[in-house]
Design a protein around this motif. Sequence first.
Motif, short mmCIF file in Angstrom:
data_model
loop_
_atom_site.label_atom_id
_atom_site.label_comp_id
_atom_site.label_asym_id
_atom_site.label_seq_id
_atom_site.Cartn_x
_atom_site.Cartn_y
_atom_site.Cartn_z
N VAL A 16 0.81 -1.22 0.00
CA VAL A 16 0.00 0.00 0.00
C VAL A 16 0.84 1.27 0.00
CG1 VAL A 16 -1.95 -1.11 1.12
CG2 VAL A 16 -0.21 -0.03 2.52
N ILE A 17 2.17 1.13 0.13
CA ILE A 17 3.04 2.32 0.10
C ILE A 17 3.12 2.82 -1.33
CG2 ILE A 17 5.37 3.20 0.47
CD1 ILE A 17 5.68 1.07 2.65
N GLY A 18 2.62 4.00 -1.54
CA GLY A 18 2.57 4.55 -2.89
C GLY A 18 1.34 4.07 -3.61
N ASN A 19 1.21 2.77 -3.76
CA ASN A 19 0.03 2.15 -4.33
C ASN A 19 -0.39 2.80 -5.64
OD1 ASN A 19 -1.94 0.23 -4.41
ND2 ASN A 19 -3.37 1.35 -3.13
N ASN A 20 0.60 3.15 -6.46
CA ASN A 20 0.37 3.75 -7.77
C ASN A 20 -0.48 5.02 -7.69
OD1 ASN A 20 1.34 1.09 -8.04
ND2 ASN A 20 0.76 1.11 -10.17
N GLU A 21 -0.27 5.77 -6.63
CA GLU A 21 -0.98 7.04 -6.42
C GLU A 21 -0.46 8.09 -7.39
OE1 GLU A 21 -1.64 10.32 -2.86
OE2 GLU A 21 -0.60 8.46 -2.44
N GLN A 33 11.57 16.59 -10.64
CA GLN A 33 12.22 16.46 -9.33
C GLN A 33 12.92 15.10 -9.25
OE1 GLN A 33 9.74 17.38 -5.92
NE2 GLN A 33 8.44 18.68 -7.17
N ASP A 34 14.13 15.06 -8.68
CA ASP A 34 14.86 13.80 -8.53
C ASP A 34 14.29 12.96 -7.41
OD1 ASP A 34 16.66 14.29 -10.61
OD2 ASP A 34 18.01 15.39 -9.30
N LEU A 35 13.97 13.60 -6.29
CA LEU A 35 13.41 12.91 -5.12
C LEU A 35 12.14 13.60 -4.69
CD1 LEU A 35 16.57 12.37 -2.87
CD2 LEU A 35 15.38 10.65 -4.24
N SER A 47 5.41 9.76 9.62
CA SER A 47 6.43 9.09 8.82
C SER A 47 6.72 9.92 7.57
CB SER A 47 5.96 7.70 8.39
OG SER A 47 5.78 6.88 9.51
N VAL A 48 7.96 9.83 7.09
CA VAL A 48 8.36 10.48 5.85
C VAL A 48 8.70 9.38 4.85
CG1 VAL A 48 10.01 12.01 4.72
CG2 VAL A 48 9.24 12.51 7.04
N ARG A 49 8.03 9.40 3.71
CA ARG A 49 8.29 8.41 2.66
C ARG A 49 8.99 9.11 1.50
NH1 ARG A 49 2.35 5.64 2.98
NH2 ARG A 49 2.64 4.69 5.02
N THR A 50 9.97 8.42 0.91
CA THR A 50 10.77 9.00 -0.16
C THR A 50 10.67 8.14 -1.42
OG1 THR A 50 12.32 9.84 1.50
CG2 THR A 50 13.09 9.80 -0.78
N TRP A 51 10.49 8.81 -2.56
CA TRP A 51 10.48 8.16 -3.86
C TRP A 51 11.54 8.82 -4.73
CZ3 TRP A 51 6.11 9.06 -1.07
CH2 TRP A 51 5.21 8.01 -0.91
N ALA A 52 12.14 8.03 -5.64
CA ALA A 52 13.15 8.53 -6.58
C ALA A 52 12.58 8.49 -7.99
CB ALA A 52 14.41 7.70 -6.50
N LEU A 53 12.99 9.45 -8.80
CA LEU A 53 12.58 9.52 -10.19
C LEU A 53 12.94 8.21 -10.89
CD1 LEU A 53 11.49 11.24 -12.55
CD2 LEU A 53 13.83 12.08 -12.86
N GLY A 54 11.97 7.63 -11.58
CA GLY A 54 12.19 6.39 -12.31
C GLY A 54 12.83 6.67 -13.66
N GLU A 55 12.84 5.65 -14.49
CA GLU A 55 13.45 5.78 -15.81
C GLU A 55 12.56 6.63 -16.71
OE1 GLU A 55 14.89 2.78 -19.30
OE2 GLU A 55 15.17 2.17 -17.21
N VAL A 56 13.15 7.70 -17.23
CA VAL A 56 12.42 8.64 -18.08
C VAL A 56 13.19 8.82 -19.37
CG1 VAL A 56 11.54 10.99 -18.28
CG2 VAL A 56 11.50 9.85 -16.07
N PRO A 63 1.62 9.87 -16.41
CA PRO A 63 2.36 10.27 -15.23
C PRO A 63 3.79 9.74 -15.23
CG PRO A 63 0.88 8.49 -14.65
CD PRO A 63 0.62 8.83 -16.10
N ILE A 64 4.70 10.55 -14.71
CA ILE A 64 6.12 10.21 -14.64
C ILE A 64 6.33 9.25 -13.46
CG2 ILE A 64 8.44 11.18 -14.35
CD1 ILE A 64 6.90 11.99 -16.97
N PRO A 65 7.04 8.13 -13.66
CA PRO A 65 7.19 7.14 -12.59
C PRO A 65 8.20 7.55 -11.52
CG PRO A 65 8.39 6.43 -14.53
CD PRO A 65 7.66 7.69 -14.92
N TYR A 66 7.83 7.30 -10.27
CA TYR A 66 8.73 7.48 -9.13
C TYR A 66 8.70 6.19 -8.31
CZ TYR A 66 9.53 12.43 -9.83
OH TYR A 66 9.93 13.63 -10.34
N ASN A 67 9.87 5.64 -8.01
CA ASN A 67 9.98 4.37 -7.30
C ASN A 67 10.26 4.59 -5.81
OD1 ASN A 67 9.75 2.80 -9.73
ND2 ASN A 67 11.81 3.49 -10.21
N PHE A 68 9.57 3.83 -4.97
CA PHE A 68 9.71 3.95 -3.52
C PHE A 68 11.14 3.64 -3.09
CE2 PHE A 68 9.51 2.05 0.74
CZ PHE A 68 8.98 3.10 1.44
N LEU A 69 11.70 4.50 -2.21
CA LEU A 69 13.04 4.28 -1.67
C LEU A 69 13.00 3.87 -0.21
CD1 LEU A 69 15.27 7.20 -3.01
CD2 LEU A 69 15.32 4.80 -3.67
N SER A 70 12.31 4.66 0.62
CA SER A 70 12.35 4.39 2.05
C SER A 70 11.22 5.07 2.80
CB SER A 70 13.69 4.87 2.63
OG SER A 70 13.77 6.29 2.56
#
Length: 81
Positions: A16-21, A33-35, A47-56, A63-70
């Motif tokens: 459920v983290i991110g959950n393709n939101e 944005q990179d992060l 809690s603070v959740r961080t996503w990183a820019l995916g392959e573009v 929508p531009i993909p961002y992958n969950f980091l932590s």
Amino acid sequence: MTDQSTYRAELIGPGVIGNNEIVELSYVDGAYQDLVELTFEAAGATSVRTWALGEVGPDTVEPIPYNFLSEVDQTPPNVEN
């Protein structure tokens, strides 16, 4: 890029983290944005959740993909002495 000041991003994460939101993000100096860090509060915990820019690539569409980091729990422990 575009003349718009924002773009749509998809937060991709496990379970459920991110959950393709889909979220609206602002360009930074004309680039994606990179992060992305988002703060969440639930059941008295923050809690603070961080996503990183995916392959573009040049053919990437929104929508531009961002992958969950932590995820980091920012709530200080409640310990009685």
